[in-house]
Design a protein around this motif. Structure first.
Motif, PDB file in Angstrom:
ATOM      1  N   UNK A  51      -6.197  -2.310  13.419  1.00  0.00           N
ATOM      2  CA  UNK A  51      -7.291  -1.541  12.826  1.00  0.00           C
ATOM      3  C   UNK A  51      -7.096  -0.080  13.196  1.00  0.00           C
ATOM      4  N   UNK A  52      -7.573   0.804  12.340  1.00  0.00           N
ATOM      5  CA  UNK A  52      -7.465   2.233  12.596  1.00  0.00           C
ATOM      6  C   UNK A  52      -6.303   2.893  11.883  1.00  0.00           C
ATOM      7  N   UNK A  53      -5.325   2.127  11.435  1.00  0.00           N
ATOM      8  CA  UNK A  53      -4.213   2.701  10.688  1.00  0.00           C
ATOM      9  C   UNK A  53      -4.699   3.163   9.318  1.00  0.00           C
ATOM     10  N   UNK A  54      -3.951   4.091   8.725  1.00  0.00           N
ATOM     11  CA  UNK A  54      -4.233   4.561   7.375  1.00  0.00           C
ATOM     12  C   UNK A  54      -2.929   4.531   6.588  1.00  0.00           C
ATOM     13  N   UNK A  55      -2.979   3.958   5.390  1.00  0.00           N
ATOM     14  CA  UNK A  55      -1.835   4.030   4.488  1.00  0.00           C
ATOM     15  C   UNK A  55      -2.305   4.652   3.180  1.00  0.00           C
ATOM     16  N   UNK A  56      -1.406   5.397   2.538  1.00  0.00           N
ATOM     17  CA  UNK A  56      -1.760   6.150   1.338  1.00  0.00           C
ATOM     18  C   UNK A  56      -0.991   5.622   0.142  1.00  0.00           C
ATOM     19  N   UNK A  57      -1.712   5.423  -0.946  1.00  0.00           N
ATOM     20  CA  UNK A  57      -1.113   4.894  -2.168  1.00  0.00           C
ATOM     21  C   UNK A  57      -1.230   5.908  -3.293  1.00  0.00           C
ATOM     22  N   UNK A  58      -0.227   5.924  -4.177  1.00  0.00           N
ATOM     23  CA  UNK A  58      -0.280   6.689  -5.419  1.00  0.00           C
ATOM     24  C   UNK A  58      -0.873   5.772  -6.482  1.00  0.00           C
ATOM     25  N   UNK A  59      -1.899   6.258  -7.144  1.00  0.00           N
ATOM     26  CA  UNK A  59      -2.690   5.437  -8.052  1.00  0.00           C
ATOM     27  C   UNK A  59      -2.815   6.113  -9.412  1.00  0.00           C
ATOM     28  N   UNK A  60      -3.324   5.371 -10.395  1.00  0.00           N
ATOM     29  CA  UNK A  60      -3.667   5.935 -11.688  1.00  0.00           C
ATOM     30  C   UNK A  60      -4.853   5.170 -12.254  1.00  0.00           C
ATOM     31  N   UNK A  61      -5.691   5.864 -12.991  1.00  0.00           N
ATOM     32  CA  UNK A  61      -6.834   5.210 -13.625  1.00  0.00           C
ATOM     33  C   UNK A  61      -7.722   6.211 -14.328  1.00  0.00           C
TER      34      UNK A  61
END
Length: 154
Positions: A51-61
């Motif tokens: 817990x506490x980790x952050x991951x970043x995603x490239x998205x579209x919508x």
């Protein structure tokens, strides 16, 4: 009767919970698992280990006017059993929706997978007036579980 504030689906996948957790805990796998069509690629994200980790995603919508990034703040972690994260537009704090994956071994080669999309903690009235929840349908969550089962078996 009040409006629903979450969607949960459950499926048995013929694989050990450890193997399923290994797929779920690597953000790179989320592109292939996505059933919504929103996830394009991983911007950055190591294997989830706490817990506490952050991951970043490239998205579209269309709901965000096209391409955007999300920061996913891991809020629940129990190795082999639970992964949960709250999603936010990159650089902001989560506004209250979360994704939860719960794994229950049914034997050495079978696992019940419970996937929940929960927006019950979204309280920002401006956000609620702009976004119509759920953004992801039950059918799209079912597709994610199908994709997960395929990823684990390959």
């Amino acid at each position: 009767m009040s409006e629903p504030t979450s969607v949960t689906i459950t499926r048995t996948i013929d694989a050990p919970s450890k193997d399923i957790f290994d797929v779920l805990s690597l953000p790179d796998n989320h592109v292939a698992m996505d059933g919504s069509g929103f996830v394009l690629s991983v911007d950055h994200g190591d294997r989830i280990t706490a817990s506490g980790q952050v991951f970043t995603m490239n998205m579209t919508g269309d709901h965000m006017g096209g391409d955007y990034k999300t920061d996913n703040h891991v809020t629940g972690y129990d190795e082999g059993k639970l992964l949960a994260w709250q999603t936010a537009p990159a650089g902001t704090q989560p506004p209250g929706w979360q994704w939860v994956w719960e794994l229950t071994p049914l034997g050495p080669d079978s696992t019940e997978v419970r996937h929940t999309y929960d927006w019950s903690n979204v309280t920002d009235k401006d956000l609620l007036s702009k976004i119509s929840f759920p953004l992801v349908s039950e059918e799209q969550l079912e597709t994610a579980l199908t994709n997960l089962a395929e990823a684990v078996s390959s």
